[in-house]
Design a protein around this motif. Structure first.
Motif, mmCIF file in Angstrom:
data_model
loop_
_atom_site.group_PDB
_atom_site.id
_atom_site.type_symbol
_atom_site.label_atom_id
_atom_site.label_comp_id
_atom_site.label_asym_id
_atom_site.label_seq_id
_atom_site.Cartn_x
_atom_site.Cartn_y
_atom_site.Cartn_z
ATOM 1 N N UNK A 32 -12.243 -25.413 -15.098
ATOM 2 C CA UNK A 32 -11.068 -24.743 -14.553
ATOM 3 C C UNK A 32 -10.748 -23.615 -15.525
ATOM 4 N N UNK A 33 -10.576 -22.414 -15.009
ATOM 5 C CA UNK A 33 -10.379 -21.235 -15.851
ATOM 6 C C UNK A 33 -8.980 -20.670 -15.609
ATOM 7 N N UNK A 34 -8.229 -20.501 -16.704
ATOM 8 C CA UNK A 34 -6.861 -20.008 -16.622
ATOM 9 C C UNK A 34 -6.703 -18.831 -17.571
ATOM 10 N N UNK A 35 -6.273 -17.672 -17.039
ATOM 11 C CA UNK A 35 -6.103 -16.496 -17.866
ATOM 12 C C UNK A 35 -4.741 -15.872 -17.684
ATOM 13 N N UNK A 36 -4.144 -15.421 -18.792
ATOM 14 C CA UNK A 36 -2.800 -14.834 -18.773
ATOM 15 C C UNK A 36 -2.869 -13.346 -19.082
ATOM 16 N N UNK A 37 -2.274 -12.516 -18.229
ATOM 17 C CA UNK A 37 -2.156 -11.074 -18.448
ATOM 18 C C UNK A 37 -3.547 -10.468 -18.621
ATOM 19 N N UNK A 38 -3.884 -9.896 -19.791
ATOM 20 C CA UNK A 38 -5.248 -9.410 -19.982
ATOM 21 C C UNK A 38 -6.252 -10.536 -19.762
ATOM 22 N N UNK A 39 -5.871 -11.749 -20.151
ATOM 23 C CA UNK A 39 -6.733 -12.901 -19.906
ATOM 24 C C UNK A 39 -6.974 -13.137 -18.429
ATOM 25 N N UNK A 40 -6.025 -12.697 -17.590
ATOM 26 C CA UNK A 40 -6.216 -12.765 -16.144
ATOM 27 C C UNK A 40 -7.282 -11.807 -15.671
ATOM 28 N N UNK A 41 -7.397 -10.631 -16.318
ATOM 29 C CA UNK A 41 -8.501 -9.718 -16.001
ATOM 30 C C UNK A 41 -9.833 -10.383 -16.341
ATOM 31 N N UNK A 42 -9.878 -11.013 -17.507
ATOM 32 C CA UNK A 42 -11.106 -11.677 -17.944
ATOM 33 C C UNK A 42 -11.462 -12.815 -16.988
ATOM 34 N N UNK A 43 -10.447 -13.578 -16.570
ATOM 35 C CA UNK A 43 -10.684 -14.694 -15.650
ATOM 36 C C UNK A 43 -11.214 -14.197 -14.307
ATOM 37 N N UNK A 69 -19.754 -21.032 -13.016
ATOM 38 C CA UNK A 69 -19.057 -21.639 -14.161
ATOM 39 C C UNK A 69 -17.605 -21.970 -13.854
ATOM 40 N N UNK A 70 -17.114 -21.561 -12.680
ATOM 41 C CA UNK A 70 -15.687 -21.684 -12.384
ATOM 42 C C UNK A 70 -15.462 -22.697 -11.263
ATOM 43 N N UNK A 71 -14.786 -23.804 -11.596
ATOM 44 C CA UNK A 71 -14.462 -24.819 -10.584
ATOM 45 C C UNK A 71 -13.194 -24.450 -9.831
ATOM 46 N N UNK A 82 -13.308 -20.123 -4.759
ATOM 47 C CA UNK A 82 -12.817 -21.376 -5.327
ATOM 48 C C UNK A 82 -11.297 -21.415 -5.172
ATOM 49 N N UNK A 83 -10.715 -22.606 -5.137
ATOM 50 C CA UNK A 83 -9.244 -22.698 -5.090
ATOM 51 C C UNK A 83 -8.616 -21.935 -6.247
ATOM 52 N N UNK A 109 -6.110 -19.089 -2.084
ATOM 53 C CA UNK A 109 -5.122 -18.953 -3.153
ATOM 54 C C UNK A 109 -3.739 -19.398 -2.716
ATOM 55 N N UNK A 110 -2.958 -19.798 -3.698
ATOM 56 C CA UNK A 110 -1.552 -20.102 -3.470
ATOM 57 C C UNK A 110 -0.748 -19.620 -4.666
#
Length: 267
Positions: free
Chosen positions: A88-99, A109-111, A210-211, A238-239
């Motif tokens: 499960x991959x979780x990214x915040x702000x810039x990390x959201x771009x990476x995700x 690699x992403x469930x 993926x969800x 998505x939700x």
């Protein structure tokens, strides 16, 4: 200090708990410290992997600019080094771009995907508010004052005043871990590179199958929460969950509430 060699660099990482792997990707200028208030809750349910992106903390800081795709490859390599096939991959702000880049470039690699306080780039995302931009670009005061003012505008109204101890801890962390100008500029390039329509994720997100959970603070002035619905329109499964008592830094403002949303979605 565990480090993994990935994509030609070394990344510092930590692993907490056992169970389904959950990898947390930090935002611009932040190390894995960004997640320190959520990790204790999440580690009761998952194997939580946190790490310092290239350019910050104890990871390597090669010259930039960096791209979302480059940092996604770093993350995929870290997972591979740890023997994790899918997370499960979780990214915040810039990390959201990476995700987003990870889900597009390394879908195997992403469930599940969790996008926090982020956008898809390009001309149709809703940018930082004028209020926040004024504070975040102010160069008239000393660095410490600028940082404190940035925390106030990046959190929900009144949160900073109600949590002086946390603000003090936050300031002390930043004083002990100052932003290095060159790596910061290299990370800043991640978001800037996504501004042209041809580089944005917007028209690629339909490929994410993926969800996906999209999390925002209602009072986010850095990445306005209207971006949540823009993302959701593009990502099929998505939700959205909007936290009414939080701003941009909800992982620090409301760690328990945010963790429960993650556990309910990914558990």
């Amino acid at each position: 200090m565990p480090k993994a060699t990935t994509n030609g660099i070394e990344l510092y990482y930590e692993s907490h708990g056992t169970g389904k792997p959950l990898v947390l990707i930090s935002g611009l200028g932040y190390s894995l410290w960004q997640w320190h208030r959520m990790v204790p809750f999440l580690a009761e349910h998952f194997q939580v992997i946190t790490f310092d992106n290239r350019g910050v903390g104890q990871s390597d800081k090669p010259s930039g600019p960096y791209t979302a795709q480059m940092l996604a490859a770093d993350t995929a390599g870290l997972l591979s080094e740890l023997g994790i096939e899918k997370a499960v991959v979780m990214g915040h702000s810039m990390g959201g771009f990476i995700a987003q880049a990870l889900a597009l470039d390394f879908p195997q690699a992403v469930e599940k995907l969790i996008l926090c306080s982020t956008n898809f780039g390009g001309p149709r995302h809703v940018p930082v508010t004028e209020e926040a931009m004024k504070v975040l670009t102010d160069m008239s005061s000393d660095p410490l004052t600028r940082f404190k003012n940035g925390l106030v505008v990046s959190t929900a109204p009144g949160w900073a005043e109600k949590n002086p101890e946390m603000i003090q801890n936050w300031v002390e962390w930043r004083v002990a871990n100052p932003i290095e100008p060159a790596p910061y500029q290299a990370q800043l390039a991640v978001g800037l590179a996504l501004l042209p329509e041809t580089a944005a994720f917007e028209n690629q997100l339909h490929r994410i199958n993926v969800p996906t959970l999209i999390l925002f603070g209602e009072h986010d002035k850095v990445v306005p929460p209207v971006n949540a619905s823009l993302l959701a329109r593009k990502i099929p499964k998505s939700k959205i969950v909007i936290f009414p008592e939080a701003g941009h830094f909800f992982p620090i403002e409301i760690p328990e509430t945010a963790s429960h949303a993650v556990i309910e979605f990914a558990g």
